[in-house]
Design an enzyme around this catalytic site. Structure first.
Site, short mmCIF file in Angstrom:
data_model
loop_
_atom_site.label_atom_id
_atom_site.label_comp_id
_atom_site.label_asym_id
_atom_site.label_seq_id
_atom_site.Cartn_x
_atom_site.Cartn_y
_atom_site.Cartn_z
N SER A 1 -43.97 27.25 0.29
CA SER A 1 -44.04 28.59 0.16
C SER A 1 -44.79 29.06 -1.06
O SER A 1 -45.23 28.46 -2.15
CB SER A 1 -42.47 29.12 -0.07
N TYR B 1 -34.24 28.89 -4.25
CA TYR B 1 -35.40 29.19 -3.23
C TYR B 1 -36.74 28.71 -3.78
O TYR B 1 -37.79 27.95 -3.68
CB TYR B 1 -35.47 30.31 -2.45
#
Length: 240
Positions: free
Chosen positions: A133, A146
């Site tokens: 990401s 995350y």
């Protein structure tokens, strides 16, 4: 020319689903896994002769056994994609969301990536693709695990890339770093911009895989955002 084969872990929705459909249409044999059997069966129905499915929970003890069974049924794979991942807003910093994120994005990923590297080393080559990401670039206060887990993925893949060089094996490691993509997981996000559809993201990821890119930002404009994130002084970023 031999049939090309790809296995996508986390193919029940979003980017993984779009990639599975696109690769099947392009004539690849596709292995697809995920936790939701109904969605897997719906995916298989789009190309019954090109898509093989298995239910897989990457946090379960039998995760690798399921993976090995599917690879055997496919007769081997050329590309393995780890697309499983979760991200949960956790402004209260409760432990459960952090625990679940680490289980999938760190432990599940590392187990599969380790297996994939050993498989491709024994096979003589191949390509491992991890969907990390843009969040891997810096920490994030609304979802600490995350951001941290995606940084773990990117660093782990860099390590595998270095290992492949020393092993003198044609094992290609591709780190895909998406920005905002319209998927079920991102529905919780507010203030999104530069949003790509899953189909557009899949097309650019497939191009990066074909070119055996080391790192690719999806969509490509997110490379600029990544540079800004990295360059931002800490005292500014921490107040963002």
């Amino acid at each position: 020319m031999a049939e090309q084969k790809i296995l996508i872990i986390g193919a029940t929705s979003g980017i993984g689903h779009a990639m599975a459909v696109a690769y099947a249409r392009a004539g690849w044999l596709v292995g697809a896994t995920g936790r939701r059997q109904e969605q897997l069966e719906a995916l298989q129905a789009t190309a019954p002769d090109r898509i093989l499915i298995r239910r897989q929970d990457v946090t379960a003890a039998e995760s690798i056994a399921v993976l090995e069974e599917l690879v055997y049924e496919m007769g081997g794979v050329d590309v393995l994609v780890y697309n499983s991942g979760i991200g949960i807003y956790n402004k209260k910093i409760d432990w459960e969301p952090e625990r679940d994120t680490i289980a999938v994005n760190v432990s599940g990923f590392a187990e599969v990536a380790t297996w994939a590297y050993r498989y491709f080393r024994q096979r003589g080559g191949g390509q491992f693709v991890g969907i990390s990401s843009i969040a891997s670039e810096r920490g994030g206060g609304t979802a600490p695990s995350y951001h941290a887990s995606k940084a773990f993925m990117s660093n782990f893949m860099e390590g595998l890339r270095q290992k492949a060089w020393h092993d003198k094996k044609k094992i290609f490691i591709t780190d895909i770093r998406p920005g905002y993509v319209d998927t079920p997981m991102t529905k919780q996000n507010k203030g999104m911009f530069w949003i790509a559809t899953s189909e557009k993201a899949a097309r650019q990821i497939m191009s990066a895989i074909e070119r055996k890119k080391r790192v690719a930002y999806i969509t490509r404009r997110w490379a600029l955002a990544a540079w800004v994130f990295r360059m931002a002084p800490r005292w500014i970023y921490e107040r963002f």
